[in-house]
Design an enzyme around this catalytic site. Structure first.
Site: not given
Length: 329
Positions: A16, A86-87, A139-140, A161-163, A167, A254
């Site tokens: 990615r 995890k993805d 989950r969090r 969302r975001g990188n 964040r 996920c």
């Protein structure tokens, strides 16, 4: 390096485009260069999860960060690919080989709070007001809200969302009091010094497979698969296999509010047991099903998968299915 190695084509590693993905793929590329003596070039691929601005729960979550990479593998555009484990969907395609799962990074979640404050300090500073915490993970949300209810804290979890930069930017510009991220991503990006608190897995279990990488190639390329397998860490593989088996048995994707962690327990520095913990929760924190089991370290994938299924069955018997809402397959 032999003359043959010098004349071989560079191996193409699909990754990615994000800074984090490029950093972790770069680490793998270095390891493969050292292992094979061949050059490795990174091929940047944009996934649907990178371009969509919707939250993962809305776009399905499962596979959105990996499908484009897998398609590139099958077309022959790249030789191998690196994913955040995890993805990955829990079902492995027959035409692709999960060649290696290297040694896992820190699986914990971390808090980055304004002015370097921990969650307790943020709550005290709020003087009875609401502490706003950003996360894109159900989950969090489930576990943070459950913790807040238990401790009498006033928290508001805000979907983001975001990188990493985006964040953390929500905290730096004052929009949020804190954000929760994965420790592994910050470690691999060299940004651990920005962490204000490592969240205890006793309170917030990570996502199944969090902190681990997956190196994938086509099943037909047996020679490359065998070479990449030298980067595999057997203890990491059985641990994450148990976690992902639990996720699969819950029939959850996920983006579901499911946490799992397989701890390897050592005595005199010798790993002797594995403890698998799992949690499913309502995102508002009103209800959690959290169970654990401890036993000998699995020596095969089948044993690890069986451990995950057994714990999932116990969780389902305690009502876990009703806390996941619409299941993501």
């Amino acid at each position: 390096m032999t003359q043959t190695q010098k004349t071989q084509k560079a191996l193409r590693l699909g990754t990615r485009r994000s800074k984090l993905a490029m950093a972790q793929s770069g680490h793998v590329a270095d390891a493969v260069r050292e292992l094979t003596g061949r050059d490795v070039e990174l091929v940047e691929i944009t996934t649907y999860g990178d371009t969509s601005r919707e939250h993962l729960a809305q776009i399905g979550g499962t596979g959105v960060f990996v499908t484009a990479l897998r398609d590139a593998l099958l077309r022959g555009d790249v030789d191998f690919a690196v994913h955040s484990l995890k993805d990955l969907p829990t079902t492995q395609p027959e035409d692709l080989a999960l060649a290696a799962i290297p040694r896992r990074e820190d699986p914990r979640d971390v808090l980055i709070g304004r002015d370097g404050m921990t969650l307790a300090e943020l709550t005290e500073a709020a003087e009875g007001g609401v502490v706003r915490i950003g996360t894109g993970s159900p989950r969090r949300m489930a576990q943070l809200n459950a913790c807040a209810r238990h401790r009498g804290l006033r928290l508001e979890t805000v979907p983001i969302r975001g990188n990493i930069d985006t964040r953390i930017g929500f905290v730096r510009n004052g929009e949020l009091d804190a954000v929760v991220l994965a420790a592994a991503g910050l470690n691999r990006s060299g940004r651990t010094d920005e962490v204000t608190e490592f969240l205890d897995p006793d309170h917030v279990l990570p996502a199944p497979g969090q902190g681990a990488l997956a190196i994938e190639c086509t099943a037909a390329n047996a020679e490359l698969a065998a070479t990449l397998a030298e980067l595999d860490d057997p203890l990491t593989r059985v641990a994450v296999t148990a976690e992902r088996s639990l996720l699969a048995a819950l029939e959850a994707g996920c983006s579901a509010p499911v946490g799992a962690l397989a701890d390897l327990l050592a005595d005199d520095q010798v790993v002797k047991e594995m403890r698998l913990r799992g949690v499913v929760g309502a995102t508002d924190g009103s209800s959690l099903v959290q169970l654990s089991t401890t036993g000998p370290v699995p020596t095969t994938q089948d044993q690890a998968e069986a451990l995950g299924r057994e714990l999932a069955d116990e969780m389902l018997a305690k009502g876990a299915a009703g806390l996941m809402g619409e299941r993501a397959h």
